[in-house]
Motif scaffolding. Structure first.
Motif, PDB file in Angstrom:
ATOM      1  N   LEU A  45       0.902  -1.228   0.071  1.00  0.00           N
ATOM      2  CA  LEU A  45      -0.106   0.028   0.004  1.00  0.00           C
ATOM      3  C   LEU A  45       0.785   1.129   0.051  1.00  0.00           C
ATOM      4  N   ARG A  46       1.786   1.270   0.910  1.00  0.00           N
ATOM      5  CA  ARG A  46       2.777   2.545   0.995  1.00  0.00           C
ATOM      6  C   ARG A  46       3.433   2.675  -0.690  1.00  0.00           C
ATOM      7  N   GLU A  47       3.937   1.623  -1.063  1.00  0.00           N
ATOM      8  CA  GLU A  47       4.669   1.682  -2.496  1.00  0.00           C
ATOM      9  C   GLU A  47       3.625   2.174  -3.542  1.00  0.00           C
ATOM     10  N   ALA A  48       2.527   1.526  -3.794  1.00  0.00           N
ATOM     11  CA  ALA A  48       1.419   1.758  -4.427  1.00  0.00           C
ATOM     12  C   ALA A  48       1.050   3.539  -4.512  1.00  0.00           C
ATOM     13  N   PHE A  49       1.010   3.889  -3.390  1.00  0.00           N
ATOM     14  CA  PHE A  49       0.407   5.359  -3.222  1.00  0.00           C
ATOM     15  C   PHE A  49       1.162   6.309  -2.552  1.00  0.00           C
ATOM     16  N   GLY A  50       2.331   6.015  -1.932  1.00  0.00           N
ATOM     17  CA  GLY A  50       3.248   6.937  -1.259  1.00  0.00           C
ATOM     18  C   GLY A  50       2.628   7.488  -0.039  1.00  0.00           C
ATOM     19  N   PHE A  51       1.811   6.707   0.562  1.00  0.00           N
ATOM     20  CA  PHE A  51       0.952   7.053   1.793  1.00  0.00           C
ATOM     21  C   PHE A  51       2.304   7.651   2.809  1.00  0.00           C
ATOM     22  N   PHE A  52       1.949   8.415   3.809  1.00  0.00           N
ATOM     23  CA  PHE A  52       2.949   8.962   4.714  1.00  0.00           C
ATOM     24  C   PHE A  52       3.018   7.754   5.699  1.00  0.00           C
ATOM     25  N   TRP A  53       2.152   6.978   6.007  1.00  0.00           N
ATOM     26  CA  TRP A  53       2.260   5.852   7.064  1.00  0.00           C
ATOM     27  C   TRP A  53       1.261   4.735   6.675  1.00  0.00           C
ATOM     28  N   VAL A  54       1.509   3.653   6.723  1.00  0.00           N
ATOM     29  CA  VAL A  54       0.300   2.495   6.558  1.00  0.00           C
ATOM     30  C   VAL A  54       0.805   1.321   7.662  1.00  0.00           C
ATOM     31  N   GLY A  55      -0.164   1.067   8.292  1.00  0.00           N
ATOM     32  CA  GLY A  55       0.045  -0.061   9.356  1.00  0.00           C
ATOM     33  C   GLY A  55      -1.010  -0.424   9.947  1.00  0.00           C
ATOM     34  N   PHE A  56      -0.609  -1.852  10.911  1.00  0.00           N
ATOM     35  CA  PHE A  56      -1.788  -2.306  11.689  1.00  0.00           C
ATOM     36  C   PHE A  56      -1.729  -2.031  13.239  1.00  0.00           C
ATOM     37  N   TYR A  57      -2.726  -2.079  13.858  1.00  0.00           N
ATOM     38  CA  TYR A  57      -2.696  -2.049  15.317  1.00  0.00           C
ATOM     39  C   TYR A  57      -3.594  -3.208  15.561  1.00  0.00           C
ATOM     40  N   LEU A  58      -3.184  -4.198  16.332  1.00  0.00           N
ATOM     41  CA  LEU A  58      -3.687  -5.627  16.638  1.00  0.00           C
ATOM     42  C   LEU A  58      -4.240  -5.349  18.110  1.00  0.00           C
ATOM     43  N   LYS A  59      -5.442  -5.994  18.200  1.00  0.00           N
ATOM     44  CA  LYS A  59      -6.038  -5.934  19.482  1.00  0.00           C
ATOM     45  C   LYS A  59      -5.400  -6.979  20.436  1.00  0.00           C
ATOM     46  N   LYS A  60      -4.805  -6.331  21.668  1.00  0.00           N
ATOM     47  CA  LYS A  60      -4.223  -7.452  22.457  1.00  0.00           C
ATOM     48  C   LYS A  60      -4.555  -6.934  23.906  1.00  0.00           C
ATOM     49  N   GLU A  61      -5.584  -7.642  24.618  1.00  0.00           N
ATOM     50  CA  GLU A  61      -6.011  -7.563  25.781  1.00  0.00           C
ATOM     51  C   GLU A  61      -6.972  -6.113  25.772  1.00  0.00           C
ATOM     52  N   ASN A  62      -6.608  -5.067  26.513  1.00  0.00           N
ATOM     53  CA  ASN A  62      -7.568  -3.895  26.549  1.00  0.00           C
ATOM     54  C   ASN A  62      -6.954  -2.875  25.770  1.00  0.00           C
ATOM     55  N   GLN A  63      -5.961  -2.938  24.597  1.00  0.00           N
ATOM     56  CA  GLN A  63      -5.591  -1.865  23.638  1.00  0.00           C
ATOM     57  C   GLN A  63      -5.184  -2.407  22.477  1.00  0.00           C
ATOM     58  N   LEU A  64      -5.123  -1.334  21.530  1.00  0.00           N
ATOM     59  CA  LEU A  64      -4.342  -1.811  20.287  1.00  0.00           C
ATOM     60  C   LEU A  64      -3.019  -1.479  20.348  1.00  0.00           C
ATOM     61  N   VAL A  65      -2.337  -2.712  19.873  1.00  0.00           N
ATOM     62  CA  VAL A  65      -0.771  -2.579  20.113  1.00  0.00           C
ATOM     63  C   VAL A  65      -0.174  -2.530  18.400  1.00  0.00           C
ATOM     64  N   LEU A  66       0.797  -1.790  18.326  1.00  0.00           N
ATOM     65  CA  LEU A  66       1.538  -1.768  16.965  1.00  0.00           C
ATOM     66  C   LEU A  66       1.903  -3.102  16.361  1.00  0.00           C
ATOM     67  N   GLY A  67       1.538  -3.048  15.217  1.00  0.00           N
ATOM     68  CA  GLY A  67       1.922  -4.303  14.177  1.00  0.00           C
ATOM     69  C   GLY A  67       2.790  -4.001  13.207  1.00  0.00           C
ATOM     70  N   PRO A  68       2.774  -4.808  12.087  1.00  0.00           N
ATOM     71  CA  PRO A  68       3.549  -4.281  10.877  1.00  0.00           C
ATOM     72  C   PRO A  68       3.294  -2.871  10.411  1.00  0.00           C
ATOM     73  N   PHE A  69       4.304  -2.336   9.971  1.00  0.00           N
ATOM     74  CA  PHE A  69       3.855  -0.859   9.563  1.00  0.00           C
ATOM     75  C   PHE A  69       5.056  -0.591   8.608  1.00  0.00           C
ATOM     76  N   GLN A  70       4.684   0.428   7.664  1.00  0.00           N
ATOM     77  CA  GLN A  70       5.870   0.964   6.828  1.00  0.00           C
ATOM     78  C   GLN A  70       5.498   2.714   7.159  1.00  0.00           C
ATOM     79  N   GLY A  71       6.771   3.298   7.502  1.00  0.00           N
ATOM     80  CA  GLY A  71       6.769   4.816   7.646  1.00  0.00           C
ATOM     81  C   GLY A  71       7.556   4.932   8.889  1.00  0.00           C
ATOM     82  N   PRO A  72       7.443   6.212   9.301  1.00  0.00           N
ATOM     83  CA  PRO A  72       8.026   6.696  10.512  1.00  0.00           C
ATOM     84  C   PRO A  72       7.776   6.003  11.728  1.00  0.00           C
TER      85      PRO A  72
END
Length: 161
Positions: A45-72
């Protein structure tokens, strides 16, 4: 599939998505490792569109936790009641934010982020398992076209859960 994207030479988002989504489907088709698939999807997605940041936040217990991403570097943990990601998780719907500064409770992981779209990813029991978060450094950069096509990307992930 080879690890190369073949994209049309156009700025038309819909045409890019039409080309990209089948390539993402082929990329994840033979791979069952969730983290590997999320990493490749974020990169595509980042390569195709040049978005500033693309990534996933995964539900872990009672929070969303950073998963794989591209960007700063990014916020590591997000409470369900915070930011666009938390709102998308809680409301269980895609949120398009034209100007993140106008979103109540926005989490400023980067001051360069100007607009955002967040798409929930549903587990088989229809609970939200994670969210796909895409940030742009351009105001009002996302539309219903992005929402429609990113939902198709998310559906590829849901089939693997």
């Amino acid at each position: 599939m080879a690890e190369t994207l073949y994209l049309p030479d156009t700025k038309n988002r819909e045409a890019l998505y039409e080309s990209l989504v089948p390539q993402i489907a082929a990329l994840v088709e033979g791979e069952n490792d969730l983290i590997a698939n999320l990493a490749n999807i974020a990169a595509a997605l980042r390569e195709a569109f040049g978005f500033f940041w693309v990534g996933f936040y995964l539900k872990k217990e009672n929070q969303l936790v950073l998963g794989p991403f591209q960007g700063p570097i990014a916020c590591t943990r997000i409470h369900f009641d915070k930011g666009v990601c938390g709102a998308s998780y809680t409301q269980q719907k895609t949120l398009i934010v034209p100007d993140v500064e106008q979103f109540p409770g926005h989490i400023a992981c980067s001051s360069a982020s100007k607009s955002e779209i967040v798409v929930p990813v549903f587990a088989p029991d229809r609970s939200v398992a994670m969210v796909l978060d895409v940030d742009s450094d351009v105001l009002d950069d996302f539309s219903e076209i992005d929402a429609e096509w990113l939902k198709k990307v998310v559906e590829l992930i849901e089939q693997k859960l």
